[in-house]
Motif scaffolding. Structure first.
Motif, mmCIF file in Angstrom:
data_model
loop_
_atom_site.group_PDB
_atom_site.id
_atom_site.type_symbol
_atom_site.label_atom_id
_atom_site.label_comp_id
_atom_site.label_asym_id
_atom_site.label_seq_id
_atom_site.Cartn_x
_atom_site.Cartn_y
_atom_site.Cartn_z
ATOM 1 N N ILE A 55 0.873 -1.179 0.000
ATOM 2 C CA ILE A 55 0.000 0.000 0.000
ATOM 3 C C ILE A 55 0.905 1.222 0.000
ATOM 4 O O ILE A 55 1.471 1.602 1.024
ATOM 5 C CB ILE A 55 -0.950 -0.006 1.216
ATOM 6 N N GLU A 56 1.078 1.809 -1.187
ATOM 7 C CA GLU A 56 2.060 2.881 -1.408
ATOM 8 C C GLU A 56 1.567 3.779 -2.530
ATOM 9 O O GLU A 56 1.230 3.301 -3.620
ATOM 10 C CB GLU A 56 3.413 2.254 -1.760
ATOM 11 N N HIS A 71 -3.140 -11.640 12.464
ATOM 12 C CA HIS A 71 -2.001 -12.546 12.300
ATOM 13 C C HIS A 71 -1.097 -12.151 11.130
ATOM 14 O O HIS A 71 0.017 -12.658 11.002
ATOM 15 C CB HIS A 71 -2.494 -13.976 12.071
ATOM 16 N N ILE A 72 -1.581 -11.255 10.259
ATOM 17 C CA ILE A 72 -0.818 -10.899 9.051
ATOM 18 C C ILE A 72 0.324 -9.955 9.434
ATOM 19 O O ILE A 72 0.083 -8.895 10.021
ATOM 20 C CB ILE A 72 -1.716 -10.209 8.007
ATOM 21 N N PRO A 73 1.568 -10.300 9.118
ATOM 22 C CA PRO A 73 2.688 -9.413 9.453
ATOM 23 C C PRO A 73 2.645 -8.122 8.649
ATOM 24 O O PRO A 73 2.237 -8.104 7.490
ATOM 25 C CB PRO A 73 3.928 -10.247 9.121
ATOM 26 N N VAL A 74 3.062 -7.029 9.307
ATOM 27 C CA VAL A 74 3.050 -5.696 8.691
ATOM 28 C C VAL A 74 4.436 -5.072 8.794
ATOM 29 O O VAL A 74 5.034 -5.050 9.872
ATOM 30 C CB VAL A 74 2.030 -4.776 9.392
ATOM 31 N N ILE A 75 4.939 -4.597 7.667
ATOM 32 C CA ILE A 75 6.175 -3.811 7.654
ATOM 33 C C ILE A 75 5.813 -2.386 7.273
ATOM 34 O O ILE A 75 5.223 -2.152 6.213
ATOM 35 C CB ILE A 75 7.211 -4.376 6.670
ATOM 36 N N ILE A 76 6.118 -1.448 8.159
ATOM 37 C CA ILE A 76 5.810 -0.044 7.897
ATOM 38 C C ILE A 76 6.935 0.580 7.076
ATOM 39 O O ILE A 76 8.111 0.414 7.374
ATOM 40 C CB ILE A 76 5.613 0.714 9.228
ATOM 41 N N ASP A 127 2.762 1.992 3.708
ATOM 42 C CA ASP A 127 3.259 3.355 3.822
ATOM 43 C C ASP A 127 2.416 4.100 4.863
ATOM 44 O O ASP A 127 1.257 3.754 5.100
ATOM 45 C CB ASP A 127 3.174 4.049 2.460
ATOM 46 N N ILE A 128 3.009 5.121 5.491
ATOM 47 C CA ILE A 128 2.272 5.882 6.499
ATOM 48 C C ILE A 128 1.463 7.020 5.879
ATOM 49 O O ILE A 128 0.274 7.160 6.123
ATOM 50 C CB ILE A 128 3.239 6.452 7.561
ATOM 51 N N GLN A 130 -6.632 7.317 3.949
ATOM 52 C CA GLN A 130 -6.485 6.874 5.335
ATOM 53 C C GLN A 130 -5.010 6.605 5.596
ATOM 54 O O GLN A 130 -4.340 5.965 4.790
ATOM 55 C CB GLN A 130 -7.313 5.609 5.575
ATOM 56 N N ASN A 131 -4.492 7.089 6.721
ATOM 57 C CA ASN A 131 -3.055 6.925 6.950
ATOM 58 C C ASN A 131 -2.707 5.523 7.427
ATOM 59 O O ASN A 131 -3.565 4.767 7.909
ATOM 60 C CB ASN A 131 -2.523 8.005 7.907
ATOM 61 N N GLY A 132 -1.432 5.192 7.292
ATOM 62 C CA GLY A 132 -0.964 3.845 7.598
ATOM 63 C C GLY A 132 -1.117 3.441 9.044
ATOM 64 O O GLY A 132 -1.365 2.270 9.348
#
Length: 229
Positions: free
Chosen positions: A10-11, A79-84, A56-57, A62-64
């Motif tokens: 999401i970017e 349970h889904i991993p998130v990388i900011i 992305d933030i 809507q912000n990250g």
């Protein structure tokens, strides 16, 4: 051939999104879908349940941070991993992202190789860390969760309830940075009423009792603690 990992990116910056997609799909390990805004991105998470989310933030719609909060508060997606992924580098932003449950945090500009190294680490961590409700094993130690006992070989290590709770939380989140506030919230759930600054005191005591084993608890300056072994 193993099944491809499905990643949702999401970017809203097209050049960054294209670079990540190209790099990720070049070795045929990943299937990457791109969404350019927070609203369509979150809807895709609900509909498709990807294996990992790069978030992305600063997003339109809507912000990250809000999306991460919703992901981790939803039993179907937590349970889904998130990388900011963000251009913001303030420590406060990193703390907030981690407290919301993000698995990692990387700032722009970045190397795609570094990003995918982090992605592989997250997948590896989720695959290899085996969680057993009755016992947790590390080095020469066995934690019997239900009995509130920690043993080193045949010797019982005496821990306070707070020390036991902190160690259990760190072991269950191996390699993941936990903020002091995250540890504090768990302690308070167990009616162990302590203040944030006392977390450091409990960790220091825990390390001392673990002896050489105390090296598994790493201090992440300005953030909190991480368990690695």
């Amino acid at each position: 051939m193993s099944e491809k990992k499905r990643i949702l990116l999401i970017e809203d910056e097209e050049n960054i999104a294209s670079l990540i997609k190209l790099h990720g799909e070049i070795n045929d390990e990943y299937e990457i879908e791109i969404k350019p805004d927070g609203i369509s991105g979150y809807q895709t998470i609900l509909n498709k349940k990807p294996d990992l989310i790069i978030l992305d933030i600063m997003l339109p719609g809507q912000n990250g941070f809000d999306i991460c909060r919703k992901i981790k508060n939803n039993s179907d997606t937590k349970h889904i991993p998130v990388i900011i992924l963000t251009a913001k580098i303030e420590e406060l932003d990193e703390l907030l992202g981690l407290e919301l449950g993000a698995d990692d945090y990387i700032t722009k500009p970045f190397s795609p190789k570094i990003l995918f190294s982090r992605i592989k680490a997250v997948f590896r961590r989720n695959t290899r860390v085996k969680r057993n409700k009755k016992s947790l094993i590390f080095k020469d130690f066995v934690m019997e969760v239900d009995r509130y006992i920690l043993r080193k070989k045949n010797t019982i290590i005496s821990l306070t309830l707070s020390e036991f709770a902190i160690l259990k939380k760190l072991l269950l989140n191996k390699h993941k940075v936990l903020t002091r506030n995250q540890l504090l919230q768990d302690l308070n759930k167990e009616n162990l009423k302590i203040v944030e600054r006392n977390i450091d005191v409990h960790v220091a005591s825990l390390r001392k009792k673990l002896g050489e084993g105390g090296e598994i608890i790493e201090t992440v300056r300005g953030v909190g603690y991480r368990c690695s072994f």
